[in-house]
Design a protein around this motif. Structure first.
Motif, short mmCIF file in Angstrom:
data_model
loop_
_atom_site.label_atom_id
_atom_site.label_comp_id
_atom_site.label_asym_id
_atom_site.label_seq_id
_atom_site.Cartn_x
_atom_site.Cartn_y
_atom_site.Cartn_z
N ILE A 1 10.46 14.15 31.46
CA ILE A 1 9.79 15.27 32.14
C ILE A 1 10.27 16.60 31.58
N ALA A 2 11.59 16.71 31.34
CA ALA A 2 12.14 17.95 30.78
C ALA A 2 11.58 18.21 29.39
N GLU A 3 11.44 17.15 28.59
CA GLU A 3 10.85 17.29 27.24
C GLU A 3 9.40 17.76 27.32
N GLN A 4 8.67 17.22 28.27
CA GLN A 4 7.27 17.63 28.43
C GLN A 4 7.17 19.10 28.82
N LYS A 5 8.06 19.55 29.68
CA LYS A 5 8.04 20.96 30.09
C LYS A 5 8.38 21.86 28.91
N ALA A 6 9.38 21.47 28.12
CA ALA A 6 9.76 22.29 26.98
C ALA A 6 8.63 22.38 25.96
N MET A 7 7.97 21.26 25.70
CA MET A 7 6.86 21.25 24.74
C MET A 7 5.66 22.01 25.28
N ALA A 8 5.44 21.95 26.59
CA ALA A 8 4.33 22.69 27.20
C ALA A 8 4.53 24.19 27.05
N GLU A 9 5.80 24.64 27.17
CA GLU A 9 6.10 26.06 26.99
C GLU A 9 5.78 26.50 25.57
N ILE A 10 6.08 25.65 24.59
CA ILE A 10 5.77 25.98 23.20
C ILE A 10 4.28 25.93 22.94
N SER A 11 3.61 24.93 23.48
CA SER A 11 2.16 24.78 23.24
C SER A 11 1.39 26.00 23.73
N ALA A 12 1.89 26.66 24.79
CA ALA A 12 1.20 27.85 25.29
C ALA A 12 1.27 29.00 24.30
N LYS A 13 2.25 28.96 23.36
CA LYS A 13 2.41 30.04 22.40
C LYS A 13 1.71 29.75 21.07
N LEU A 14 1.41 28.49 20.79
CA LEU A 14 0.88 28.12 19.48
C LEU A 14 -0.57 28.55 19.31
N PRO A 15 -0.93 29.14 18.16
CA PRO A 15 -2.34 29.41 17.86
C PRO A 15 -3.07 28.12 17.54
N LYS A 16 -4.39 28.18 17.59
CA LYS A 16 -5.18 26.96 17.40
C LYS A 16 -5.05 26.39 15.98
N ASP A 17 -4.90 27.28 15.00
CA ASP A 17 -4.89 26.81 13.62
C ASP A 17 -3.48 26.48 13.11
N ALA A 18 -2.49 26.50 13.99
CA ALA A 18 -1.12 26.22 13.55
C ALA A 18 -0.96 24.74 13.21
N LYS A 19 -0.25 24.49 12.11
CA LYS A 19 0.02 23.12 11.67
C LYS A 19 1.49 22.82 11.92
N ILE A 20 1.77 21.87 12.79
CA ILE A 20 3.16 21.52 13.12
C ILE A 20 3.71 20.64 12.01
N VAL A 21 4.84 21.07 11.43
CA VAL A 21 5.45 20.30 10.34
C VAL A 21 6.75 19.64 10.80
N GLU A 22 7.36 20.14 11.85
CA GLU A 22 8.60 19.54 12.34
C GLU A 22 8.75 19.79 13.83
N ARG A 23 9.28 18.78 14.49
CA ARG A 23 9.48 18.88 15.95
C ARG A 23 10.83 18.26 16.27
N ARG A 24 11.65 18.97 17.04
CA ARG A 24 13.00 18.50 17.34
C ARG A 24 13.34 18.78 18.79
N LEU A 25 13.96 17.79 19.44
CA LEU A 25 14.35 17.91 20.84
C LEU A 25 15.85 17.73 20.96
N GLU A 26 16.48 18.57 21.77
CA GLU A 26 17.93 18.48 21.98
C GLU A 26 18.23 18.54 23.47
N VAL A 27 19.12 17.65 23.91
CA VAL A 27 19.60 17.68 25.28
C VAL A 27 20.74 18.68 25.36
N VAL A 28 20.64 19.64 26.28
CA VAL A 28 21.65 20.67 26.42
C VAL A 28 22.79 20.14 27.29
N ASP A 29 23.98 20.14 26.73
CA ASP A 29 25.16 19.68 27.45
C ASP A 29 25.97 20.90 27.88
N THR A 30 26.02 21.14 29.20
CA THR A 30 26.75 22.30 29.72
C THR A 30 28.23 22.01 29.93
#
Length: 422
Positions: free
Chosen positions: A360-389
């Motif tokens: 669920i946290a990954e989906q929220k993080a990716m949704a935040e990015i998707s709202a910023k991406l233009p339609k013609d953007a080509k994704i070449v790399e995607r990386r997810l990191e768990v934040v350890d406090t």
């Protein structure tokens, strides 16, 4: 049948319970003498319930004696009985009549004004113009001229193509249609192509203008990618005479030529998003069930007209709509009508677990990015990191990093030297 019952209500009727061994004879004898009985219901073998007009009760006594029957009055209905009850409660009758007169008087005025059809114009703007035409809360309906109000709205608001004013009870609806404005044409004069966002240049294709960046350079928002100012060297006229000894050739001179820069500048752009989710959380959801309560508030006292006094649900959401009568000729009317909506909710406890919370946290993080991406953007790399406090908590935090290749060029008009001097 309907007319007979209405006539019986106006004249009054009673409900009788007749007891005897010859009930059929009782009914037949009444019918033969022109006495109308209706809603005849058998209660027991020797008992029936009937309804009859008041004027026919006395003749029924003779029929009851003739058929060895008896009857008792169980219920009294109709206008005469209502009038008798009101005579005993004169204050109640006077109050009811005063209320009806007041209600009729208030219904002759406009109390609420609504606006529909507007998009760019606000309700306040339209109501302000309508008030200038005489349409305001508290005005008498007979003083309104809808056609004149429509004309003034069209004249005062040029963006209104059509207006309609409709009177519905104490409400007036102003319906308008706005003109469709012609969209501005794209800029056609001299312009630079600048970076709309930061990135690392990947490809530069110049269609018109002069390139200012090359592959591998880092640019910031606003950096000129392709210039709309092209410098052309002015060569001096050729001369066969050699230059005097010690004289150096003059510095080259340039003339600016302004164009609208065009081209494609693709760059590597990075985005970052964040999402979090608890391992277990309480979720509230509406069931679709609701109860509505209507209440009138007068001088601080609340009277519930209908509906429950409190919410019948254990978990619920409350929505209140309060409407008050506006001032009439600077006289405040201390009456409020409140509509309370009790919306039922169901509360449940969701245990996501570590894996589910991470998803669920990954989906929220990716949704935040998707709202910023233009339609013609080509994704070449995607990386997810768990934040350890470094602290123990039932919360999963995730950061998402996305690299894209996209066209970052944006047109920016420029002024020529002549325009700058003007």
């Amino acid at each position: 049948m309907v007319l007979l019952r209405l006539f019986s209500f106006l004249l009054g009727h009673v409900s009788l319970v007749v007891r005897g061994e010859f009930l059929e004879k009782f009914v037949n004898l009444a019918a033969s003498r022109g006495i109308y009985l209706w809603d005849i219901t058998r209660l027991e073998n020797d008992k029936v319930r009937v309804k009859v007009r008041i004027s026919d009760v006395r003749p029924l006594r003779h029929i009851a004696r003739a058929t060895q029957s008896s009857f008792k009055v169980r219920e009294r209905r109709g206008m005469p009985f209502m009038i008798n009850r009101l005579k005993k409660r004169k204050l109640l009758a006077i109050g009811g009549i005063a209320f009806l007169i007041t209600l009729y008087f208030l219904s002759s005025f406009v109390w609420f004004i609504g606006v529909t059809g507007n998009d760019k114009l606000s309700d306040e703007q339209i109501k302000k113009i309508a008030a200038q035409a005489g349409l305001r809360p508290g005005v008498a309906k007979w003083e309104l001229e809808p056609k004149e109000i429509e004309k003034i709205i069209r004249e005062q608001l040029p963006s209104v193509a059509w207006a309609g004013v409709y009177i519905k009870g104490t409400h007036v609806i102003i319906e308008i249609a706005e003109r469709k404005l012609v969209q501005e044409e794209p800029h056609k004069g001299p312009a630079h192509l600048v970076a709309g966002k930061a990135g690392l240049i990947k490809e530069v294709l110049v269609l018109n203008g002069q390139a200012k960046v090359k592959e591998g350079e880092t640019v910031l928002p606003g950096s000129i990618l392709i210039s709309g100012e092209i410098l052309q060297e002015v060569k001096p006229e050729a001369s066969n005479q050699p230059l005097p000894e010690g004289q150096e050739p003059s510095a080259p001179q340039y003339v600016s030529h302004f164009v609208q820069a065009k081209g494609i500048v693709r760059a590597r752009v990075w985005y970052e998003g964040y999402g979090e989710c608890r391992l277990a959380e309480t979720v509230e959801k509406r069931t679709g069930q609701e109860k509505i309560s209507f209440c009138i508030k007068f001088r601080g006292k609340e009277i519930i007209i209908s509906g429950p006094k409190e919410s019948p649900y254990q978990h619920y959401e409350v929505k209140k709509i309060v409407k008050s009568l506006p001032q009439w000729r600077n006289i405040g009317i201390p009456v409020e009508v409140t509509t309370v909506h009790y919306l039922e909710k169901v509360v449940s406890r969701l245990n996501h677990g570590l894996t589910g919370a991470k998803q669920i946290a990954e989906q929220k993080a990716m949704a935040e990015i998707s709202a910023k991406l233009p339609k013609d953007a080509k994704i070449v790399e995607r990386r997810l990191e768990v934040v350890d406090t470094g602290q123990h908590e039932d919360l999963v935090r995730v950061k998402a990093f996305v690299e894209t290749i996209e066209d970052i060029g944006v047109i920016k008009p420029l002024k020529t030297h002549e325009e700058a001097r003007d």
